[in-house]
Design a protein around this motif. Structure first.
Motif, short mmCIF file in Angstrom:
data_model
loop_
_atom_site.label_atom_id
_atom_site.label_comp_id
_atom_site.label_asym_id
_atom_site.label_seq_id
_atom_site.Cartn_x
_atom_site.Cartn_y
_atom_site.Cartn_z
N UNK A 1 -18.05 10.13 6.64
CA UNK A 1 -17.18 11.30 6.53
C UNK A 1 -15.81 10.87 6.04
N UNK A 2 -15.20 11.73 5.27
CA UNK A 2 -13.85 11.50 4.77
C UNK A 2 -13.01 12.76 4.97
N UNK A 3 -11.75 12.59 5.34
CA UNK A 3 -10.84 13.74 5.33
C UNK A 3 -10.46 14.02 3.88
N UNK A 4 -9.98 15.20 3.61
CA UNK A 4 -9.43 15.45 2.29
C UNK A 4 -8.11 14.71 2.14
N UNK B 1 -16.12 9.11 -1.91
CA UNK B 1 -14.70 8.88 -2.16
C UNK B 1 -14.31 9.41 -3.54
N UNK C 1 -6.71 6.90 -1.16
CA UNK C 1 -7.65 7.43 -0.17
C UNK C 1 -8.12 6.33 0.77
N UNK C 2 -8.37 5.15 0.22
CA UNK C 2 -8.77 4.02 1.09
C UNK C 2 -7.66 3.71 2.08
N UNK C 3 -6.42 3.72 1.59
CA UNK C 3 -5.28 3.43 2.48
C UNK C 3 -5.12 4.54 3.52
N UNK C 4 -5.36 5.77 3.11
CA UNK C 4 -5.20 6.91 4.01
C UNK C 4 -6.15 6.85 5.19
N UNK C 5 -7.34 6.27 4.95
CA UNK C 5 -8.41 6.37 5.95
C UNK C 5 -8.74 5.05 6.63
N UNK C 6 -8.09 3.97 6.26
CA UNK C 6 -8.46 2.66 6.81
C UNK C 6 -7.86 2.49 8.21
N UNK C 7 -8.72 2.33 9.19
CA UNK C 7 -8.25 2.19 10.58
C UNK C 7 -7.61 0.83 10.79
N UNK C 8 -8.31 -0.21 10.38
CA UNK C 8 -7.79 -1.56 10.59
C UNK C 8 -7.26 -2.13 9.29
#
Lengths: 306, 306
Positions: free
Chosen positions: A218-221, A264, A297-304
């Protein structure tokens, strides 16, 4: 690799709090094709009327879209949709729909369109989707979209069509309506029970979720500040998603790593779509911009931090 | 490090399509505390009536929550909420609200509560939030929640309260209502303009988004198949988020890497919250389960295989 899309080609008149446009180029096949052509060779199959000029075809040709199967119906008029959005851009209000030549649409595919590796059945009558699917016997990845109208009025045909594709792409509300499951994960599982191994739930500004037998994703917008017109965002998502998979030659057995990246790219293309009216933003989009936003988008969603 | 939460302690009667419960332990401070105590030492400040038994306090004590500042009001009754959810679990329907002792609540903080490093001002009257904030002069990270009632009836006080905290946690609809911005990113920026450097938009099943001057972050919700009761999910999110930050000693200058992990822990705690009625799932939650689900969330959202 190449990709065929069958669906509507339209003129859209749209009003949002940020402006309006009269009879601009639109339709699900157009939005899809312009996104997918960032990744692969795209054939568009759909009908237009005498009012659809060469200048409109040129907009598609200039972006590398094959328009040989855009069928001009003599004496006909192109599908027309008028609508507006209010403060809440998640809800489209339809003011006028004139099916025109789209109402009698009977898809005719050239050899090039029929032999594409990837097929996207845009939101058309499910029996038409089935005929096109059957004609494309070299397709290794077939996907379809649909809408509440067909869920309500042609459910049996739609269920049959779903059983004949590898991937279903619907709004989350449509998945709930089709399956009667309020829970999205259960609804997606029920859709997979009809045949497809990939289910994509489009969730508007909230992003998208992917369900396969091997796992979820899943991805957020993207959190876009300047949303001007959301029309076509779902089709741009589908174009980015399937365009990428076609370029990778992933086919129906695409693994989760490919599907993640496809999600993505779909998210990225949808995010550009909403930044301007109709196709305006995607028509001037560059591959570099796509890659830069993918990184965003990768930066927006990367937890670690990696 | 330690954390103080001020808010409601309640009995909730809840009905969902998956069952019902009468007068179970609830309230924003309770849901928050049970989530936060997975990470740090938590003091709860809130009022209860004579009907609130030692067995309820024991449920909190057994999970390590400090209940010294749970104020028992002689002759009073505990805040009571009754509500139900239909097919769409995103919408709570309130059937009854009895403020009881909560209506006259005047927070009284012990030294231990007042000197906590982290403070969460649950959804109470904004002037009360301001008084508590002023009393906690050793707090290095203060956050607040609110609701549409206060946005509509006590806007000036709420804006003042927001200006005195480091972090605001609201539903996305509340951010829109508070700021008049339909676009969430713009709304969040407008909230930051009131003072806080961190804004968290809770988005129900769709997850949450974080806005800071240094960047954005967003996570989808976990795709839980067995959602039984969403009551308290937002408070469990806040408890996971602030509990983690408190444990890390992050303070108001928490960097994006800490905030990302805090968002992930918030998402994880909210996902457990909804799996059973009221506090039932969190009351039996283990740290190992939390870590396992965090890994699941990372896998769910990772675009590139690392």
């Amino acid at each position: 690799m190449s990709l065929t899309v069958v669906g509507s080609i339209a003129f859209d008149s749209v009003r949002t709090p940020f402006g309006e446009r009269e009879r601009m180029l639109g339709g699900s096949a157009v939005h899809f094709a312009l996104a997918a052509t960032m990744f692969s060779e795209v054939h568009v199959v759909g009908p237009v009327g005498d009012d659809f000029g060469e200048e409109h075809l040129d907009l598609l040709r200039e972006r590398g879209v094959d328009v040989a199967d855009v069928e001009r119906v003599p004496g006909g008029e192109t599908f027309f949709w008028a609508g507006h959005y209010e403060h809440d851009l998640n809800v489209a209000h339809t003011d006028d729909t004139q099916l025109n030549v789209f109402g009698e649409f009977e898809p005719k595919l050239s050899d090039a369109s029929r032999s594409a590796d990837t097929l996207f059945l845009g939101n058309i009558q499910p029996e038409l989707q089935r005929r096109v699917r059957a004609a494309c016997d070299r397709t290794s990845l077939a996907a379809l979209d649909s809408m509440n109208l067909w869920i309500a009025t042609a459910r049996e045909s739609l269920v049959a069509a779903i059983g004949e594709v590898d991937c279903v792409m619907l709004n989350d509300a449509e998945i709930r309506e089709l399956t009667g499951e309020a829970n999205l994960a259960r609804g997606a599982r029920a859709v997979m029970g009809l045949g497809p191994r990939i289910v994509v739930a489009k969730r508007g500004e909230y992003g998208a979720a992917l369900f396969t037998e091997h796992g979820f994703f899943a991805l957020p917008g993207l959190l876009i500040e300047d949303v001007r017109d959301p029309t076509g965002a779902g089709d741009s998502f589908a174009g980015g998603f399937l365009g990428y998979l076609d370029r990778e030659g992933a086919g129906a057995d695409a693994g989760l790593p490919s599907l993640r990246r496809a999600m993505a790219y779909g998210t990225v293309l949808a995010s550009f779509n909403v930044e301007d009216f109709g196709t305006e933003r995607i028509l001037r989009l560059s591959p570099d911009e796509v890659e830069a936003r993918l990184a965003e988008l990768e930066a927006l969603t990367r937890i670690s931090a990696s």
